[in-house]
Design a protein around this motif. Sequence first.
Motif, PDB file in Angstrom:
ATOM      1  N   VAL A 166       6.749 -11.746   1.663  1.00  0.00           N
ATOM      2  CA  VAL A 166       6.002 -11.458   2.521  1.00  0.00           C
ATOM      3  C   VAL A 166       4.770 -11.056   1.248  1.00  0.00           C
ATOM      4  CG1 VAL A 166       6.380 -11.517   4.938  1.00  0.00           C
ATOM      5  CG2 VAL A 166       6.990  -9.143   3.916  1.00  0.00           C
ATOM      6  N   LYS A 167       4.232 -10.449   1.801  1.00  0.00           N
ATOM      7  CA  LYS A 167       3.069  -9.312   0.791  1.00  0.00           C
ATOM      8  C   LYS A 167       2.402  -8.356   1.751  1.00  0.00           C
ATOM      9  CE  LYS A 167       0.361  -9.940  -3.579  1.00  0.00           C
ATOM     10  NZ  LYS A 167      -0.129 -11.663  -4.673  1.00  0.00           N
ATOM     11  N   ILE A 168       2.761  -7.336   2.137  1.00  0.00           N
ATOM     12  CA  ILE A 168       1.530  -6.250   2.195  1.00  0.00           C
ATOM     13  C   ILE A 168      -0.089  -6.195   2.288  1.00  0.00           C
ATOM     14  CG2 ILE A 168       1.427  -4.392   3.293  1.00  0.00           C
ATOM     15  CD1 ILE A 168       4.041  -3.880   2.392  1.00  0.00           C
ATOM     16  N   ASP A 169      -1.043  -6.640   2.723  1.00  0.00           N
ATOM     17  CA  ASP A 169      -2.096  -6.036   2.381  1.00  0.00           C
ATOM     18  C   ASP A 169      -2.429  -5.625   1.937  1.00  0.00           C
ATOM     19  OD1 ASP A 169      -5.370  -5.719   3.628  1.00  0.00           O
ATOM     20  OD2 ASP A 169      -5.297  -8.038   2.410  1.00  0.00           O
ATOM     21  N   LYS A 170      -3.531  -5.930   0.700  1.00  0.00           N
ATOM     22  CA  LYS A 170      -3.662  -4.210   0.464  1.00  0.00           C
ATOM     23  C   LYS A 170      -4.551  -2.624   1.604  1.00  0.00           C
ATOM     24  CE  LYS A 170      -7.575  -6.344  -1.917  1.00  0.00           C
ATOM     25  NZ  LYS A 170      -9.127  -6.737  -3.158  1.00  0.00           N
ATOM     26  N   SER A 171      -5.311  -3.607   2.385  1.00  0.00           N
ATOM     27  CA  SER A 171      -5.974  -2.316   3.416  1.00  0.00           C
ATOM     28  C   SER A 171      -4.779  -1.991   3.533  1.00  0.00           C
ATOM     29  CB  SER A 171      -6.907  -3.201   4.242  1.00  0.00           C
ATOM     30  OG  SER A 171      -5.958  -4.081   5.854  1.00  0.00           O
ATOM     31  N   PHE A 172      -3.704  -2.107   4.334  1.00  0.00           N
ATOM     32  CA  PHE A 172      -2.745  -0.999   4.523  1.00  0.00           C
ATOM     33  C   PHE A 172      -2.229   0.182   3.575  1.00  0.00           C
ATOM     34  CE2 PHE A 172      -3.047  -2.691   8.443  1.00  0.00           C
ATOM     35  CZ  PHE A 172      -3.098  -4.099   8.088  1.00  0.00           C
ATOM     36  N   VAL A 173      -2.568  -0.450   1.954  1.00  0.00           N
ATOM     37  CA  VAL A 173      -2.007   0.276   0.830  1.00  0.00           C
ATOM     38  C   VAL A 173      -2.552   1.678  -0.021  1.00  0.00           C
ATOM     39  CG1 VAL A 173      -0.358   0.107  -1.451  1.00  0.00           C
ATOM     40  CG2 VAL A 173      -0.032  -2.204   0.412  1.00  0.00           C
ATOM     41  N   THR A 174      -3.968   1.090   0.206  1.00  0.00           N
ATOM     42  CA  THR A 174      -4.658   1.696  -0.756  1.00  0.00           C
ATOM     43  C   THR A 174      -5.103   3.309  -0.468  1.00  0.00           C
ATOM     44  OG1 THR A 174      -5.848  -0.559  -1.598  1.00  0.00           O
ATOM     45  CG2 THR A 174      -7.249   1.846  -1.708  1.00  0.00           C
ATOM     46  N   ASP A 175      -4.816   3.620   0.944  1.00  0.00           N
ATOM     47  CA  ASP A 175      -4.953   4.636   1.331  1.00  0.00           C
ATOM     48  C   ASP A 175      -3.912   5.121   2.218  1.00  0.00           C
ATOM     49  OD1 ASP A 175      -8.538   3.973   1.880  1.00  0.00           O
ATOM     50  OD2 ASP A 175      -7.699   4.858   0.466  1.00  0.00           O
ATOM     51  N   MET A 176      -2.950   4.851   2.162  1.00  0.00           N
ATOM     52  CA  MET A 176      -1.556   4.622   2.762  1.00  0.00           C
ATOM     53  C   MET A 176      -1.016   6.226   2.895  1.00  0.00           C
ATOM     54  SD  MET A 176       1.641   3.337   0.577  1.00  0.00           S
ATOM     55  CE  MET A 176       2.901   4.594   1.586  1.00  0.00           C
TER      56      MET A 176
ATOM     57  N   VAL B 261      -1.745  -1.413  -5.014  1.00  0.00           N
ATOM     58  CA  VAL B 261      -1.662   0.152  -5.970  1.00  0.00           C
ATOM     59  C   VAL B 261      -2.783   0.472  -7.218  1.00  0.00           C
ATOM     60  CG1 VAL B 261       0.396   1.177  -6.833  1.00  0.00           C
ATOM     61  CG2 VAL B 261       1.147  -0.559  -5.039  1.00  0.00           C
ATOM     62  N   GLU B 262      -3.218   2.087  -6.499  1.00  0.00           N
ATOM     63  CA  GLU B 262      -4.425   2.319  -7.808  1.00  0.00           C
ATOM     64  C   GLU B 262      -3.627   3.741  -7.995  1.00  0.00           C
ATOM     65  OE1 GLU B 262      -7.983   0.246  -5.395  1.00  0.00           O
ATOM     66  OE2 GLU B 262      -8.181   2.302  -5.663  1.00  0.00           O
ATOM     67  N   ASP B 263      -2.432   4.348  -7.669  1.00  0.00           N
ATOM     68  CA  ASP B 263      -1.889   5.402  -8.853  1.00  0.00           C
ATOM     69  C   ASP B 263      -0.243   5.332  -8.878  1.00  0.00           C
ATOM     70  OD1 ASP B 263      -3.630   6.329  -5.960  1.00  0.00           O
ATOM     71  OD2 ASP B 263      -1.342   5.925  -6.294  1.00  0.00           O
ATOM     72  N   GLN B 264       0.401   6.034  -8.825  1.00  0.00           N
ATOM     73  CA  GLN B 264       1.308   6.393  -9.831  1.00  0.00           C
ATOM     74  C   GLN B 264       1.831   7.034  -8.225  1.00  0.00           C
ATOM     75  OE1 GLN B 264       3.144   5.487 -11.788  1.00  0.00           O
ATOM     76  NE2 GLN B 264       5.091   6.209 -10.652  1.00  0.00           N
ATOM     77  N   LYS B 265       1.147   7.726  -7.409  1.00  0.00           N
ATOM     78  CA  LYS B 265       1.856   8.075  -5.971  1.00  0.00           C
ATOM     79  C   LYS B 265       2.085   7.445  -5.104  1.00  0.00           C
ATOM     80  CE  LYS B 265      -0.078  13.058  -6.871  1.00  0.00           C
ATOM     81  NZ  LYS B 265      -0.880  14.144  -5.641  1.00  0.00           N
ATOM     82  N   THR B 266       1.250   6.362  -4.548  1.00  0.00           N
ATOM     83  CA  THR B 266       1.557   5.917  -4.062  1.00  0.00           C
ATOM     84  C   THR B 266       2.320   4.643  -4.359  1.00  0.00           C
ATOM     85  OG1 THR B 266      -0.772   5.415  -3.841  1.00  0.00           O
ATOM     86  CG2 THR B 266      -0.056   3.695  -3.061  1.00  0.00           C
ATOM     87  N   TRP B 267       2.675   4.236  -5.707  1.00  0.00           N
ATOM     88  CA  TRP B 267       3.667   3.801  -6.188  1.00  0.00           C
ATOM     89  C   TRP B 267       4.997   4.009  -5.860  1.00  0.00           C
ATOM     90  CZ3 TRP B 267       3.802   0.378 -11.024  1.00  0.00           C
ATOM     91  CH2 TRP B 267       4.884   0.152 -11.652  1.00  0.00           C
ATOM     92  N   ASP B 268       5.412   5.038  -6.083  1.00  0.00           N
ATOM     93  CA  ASP B 268       6.670   6.723  -5.417  1.00  0.00           C
ATOM     94  C   ASP B 268       6.122   6.192  -3.894  1.00  0.00           C
ATOM     95  OD1 ASP B 268       5.464   8.663  -8.201  1.00  0.00           O
ATOM     96  OD2 ASP B 268       6.959   6.827  -8.702  1.00  0.00           O
ATOM     97  N   ALA B 269       6.124   5.939  -3.247  1.00  0.00           N
ATOM     98  CA  ALA B 269       5.571   5.807  -1.746  1.00  0.00           C
ATOM     99  C   ALA B 269       6.908   5.188  -1.403  1.00  0.00           C
ATOM    100  CB  ALA B 269       4.415   6.330  -1.185  1.00  0.00           C
ATOM    101  N   LEU B 270       5.822   4.158  -2.338  1.00  0.00           N
ATOM    102  CA  LEU B 270       6.173   2.407  -2.184  1.00  0.00           C
ATOM    103  C   LEU B 270       8.240   2.044  -2.326  1.00  0.00           C
ATOM    104  CD1 LEU B 270       3.029   0.392  -2.583  1.00  0.00           C
ATOM    105  CD2 LEU B 270       4.179   0.529  -0.816  1.00  0.00           C
ATOM    106  N   ALA B 271       8.245   2.709  -3.165  1.00  0.00           N
ATOM    107  CA  ALA B 271       9.338   2.791  -3.989  1.00  0.00           C
ATOM    108  C   ALA B 271      10.355   3.162  -2.374  1.00  0.00           C
ATOM    109  CB  ALA B 271       9.801   2.911  -5.189  1.00  0.00           C
ATOM    110  N   GLU B 272       9.662   4.383  -2.891  1.00  0.00           N
ATOM    111  CA  GLU B 272      11.161   5.306  -1.224  1.00  0.00           C
ATOM    112  C   GLU B 272      11.146   4.584  -0.597  1.00  0.00           C
ATOM    113  OE1 GLU B 272      11.420   9.595   0.675  1.00  0.00           O
ATOM    114  OE2 GLU B 272       9.204   9.128  -1.383  1.00  0.00           O
TER     115      GLU B 272
END
Length: 860
Positions: free
Chosen positions: A761-771, A800-811
Amino acid sequence: MAGPLPAPPRLRRVVVDPRSVLVAGMAVAMAGMAVTLGLPLTQDPALDGTVLLPWWLLAGLFAATEACVMHIQTGREAQTVSVSELVVVLGLFYAAPADLVAGNLLGSAVILLVHRRSSVLKTLWNLASLSLQMVVAVGIFRFLNDVGNATHWLAWVAACAGCLVANRVSVLAVAGVMAIYDGRPPLTPLLREVATGDLASPVVVTLGLIAATSLAATPAAVVLLLVMGAGLLIGYRAYAALSDRHLSLERLYRFTQAISSSPEVDEVLSSVLAEARDLLHAEHAEAVFVGAEGGALARVRLGATGRLTRSEGLPGAVDQWLLDQVMEEGASLTLARGTRDADERSWLEVHGARDAVAVPLRSGAGVLGVIVVTNRLGEVRTFEDGDVLMLETVATHANVALQNGELISQLRHDALHDALTGLPNRALLQRRLASLLSDGDPGRIPAGAVVILDLNGFKDVNDTLGHHQGDLLLVEVGVRLRDCVGADGLVVRLGGDEFAVLLDGADEETALEVGRRILGQLRTPVLLDGVEVEVSGSLGIALSPQHATDPATLLKRADVAMYEAKRTGEGLRLYEAHLDPNDVNRLALVAELRTALTTEDIQVHVQPQAHTDDGRVRSVEALVRWNHPTRGRISPDEFIPVAERSGLIGALTTLVLDASLAAVAQWRRSGQDLSIAVNLSSRSLLDPGLVDEVAQLLQYHDVPPAALTLEVTEGSVMADPTRAISLLRELRALGVRLSVDDFGTGYSSLSYLQRLPIDEVKIDKSFVTDMLHRPGDTSIVRAITDLGRNLGLNVVAEGVEDQKTWDALAELGVHVVQGWHLARPMSVQALLPWLRERRTQAKDAPTPTPPAPVDLGTPA
């Protein structure tokens, strides 16, 4: 007084196939090489004078070995094994080079022209190839061997080298012909063929060396060699015939069990055609059924991937000839390879077949149809009497499982009706509409109207009560439409929650009255799962000939009117020209898109995807780009809907798939094992030929199916879930990975997700950009990730537009990320340099943070 001059004779235009010219040129080139290389050897005597083999004896031996070839059948592959290399080895030792070449050409020419009845071009090409092979074999043998004794080890090495190199010359020559007719042959299979060659060749060469050594010891050994050779050939043929008969009987037994226990027509037909094709070692099999009083033909064909495809149409002259031969006479028909009969040759040419067998399908009422099997595997054997008996046995068992009237009606009904509601489908609407608009007197277009209905709030019913209740609602709407229209029109389900009504002979007043009646019928609540549900709809009407005189335009303008009725909330709207102000521009865009599909204006870019645990890039997403020569870059959101409405989406999908798989093949050759994801539109999920096309492209580019991920949206599946899910299961059976794109924005539910044969499943970017700034989005991402992980699905996050979002998604447990922080979309050629630069930066950097992206294009 002189009479009138006779009319000059009419000149027939001769059409020359450029490919045949190239093959002829290739034959001339090979013959020229053979003459050039062979001239120095023409005066050389035989190497060993113990036994002298004259040219006429060699010609007879070559003819005998080519006439008595052995056939090895392995699954669907047929290989013809010739022992002519045994004669070549004997000729290398005991014949002059000129006699060996002349005997080989004469014996082979007799077989090609008399026994196999090859065409002139094919015969000349084969003789040129054989002459070059013989000269190469003799030249290498004489160059490596200066010992006149056939018992010396150096002579054995020289003979083996000459024959094996000559065999590779044959492989390369055949590859050249394949390149002329089919395009460039795949490099990997060609190299494998050159490396291995004919697997039987070393064995035959070894037997030839044994024979040559035996003759060197005593010429009388020729008697023993002939007896042993004939015994081996007879024994092999007897064993092969017995083995083939045993396997055929075993397959027939299993086939009888399969069709006797299968109540489904599709399963019976699939088993019948698959068994007919496999038992006869053929390429294609189809069943042809004829309607009452010689009506349209209904064809059921077994595709390369095992899927059944259906088509209908009136029989042509050559098809009618075959039907007359088989159905009226009730007898089987064999169209052998190289037949001289004019009617048989015409049928084979029209259908692009080399040979064929046709047997009748009988029932209690007579002959039901015909089973046709074409193209026997292999280049030598054609269909024989035993094949006809085998196919007749299959047909006899099939007759027990098939019913005359039920089969034909079910085939036609399934092809032209919706499975859920039982209403006619879009194909039948287009056929009836085309018939209506063409039935008028010359210069007069018949009157008629098309009404298109789209339900309002149908998505809410699905989301609230579930898809089963939604299906029941669609069935009820179909019943109400039929009750409302009655015998005055044809009610059709177009797909999803969209219906249509065709009114033959209706004017504007009649069409509007029917539309108002439909809206009134829909206002009555429907009881679903104990809940009264109110239903409404939006209707658009287009009239003939006022609004259009062809089916496609009439449907399109009814669609425009329907969308206007939905937009304004009026419920009912008649088409007017001002409702479609962009029609001319859209038509121009369609024409330009059609042109762009044949040029390089439309290209595929890719955006990398990285794993969150180690940051490695193992996959990319394909993104289509259109660089218009005058308008500049056109957004996919603008031209993809145009492609869907105009019917160009199939060609666009093919272009993207072909370019994407070509890129994967290029990366794999460079040592990068990358996979690629390609988006499918809702119209692609309704294309019955999509599965075969994907399979053929994977095979053509030599890309493993697991390296391709096909992405679909929830909405595209729910447009026609029954057909879409069935097609997705067939794609999954190929080994292709499947992904749900923009997950969370459509019909997301656990029951819906469980029905789909997906891998991720691919999470839509509208939920990821400002999470990070919206807790609600974080909760949604966490819920989707937990759901995917519990169902064993891969979870991908885009945007995913920054490292903090990357880290949060990985967690949270997201497996793969995609977005500008990793890289913006780039051309296919730029990906490998980008990967190399990224690995270099990763080695130098103190942390695994991905490098800053380079602006390489517009984002997805």
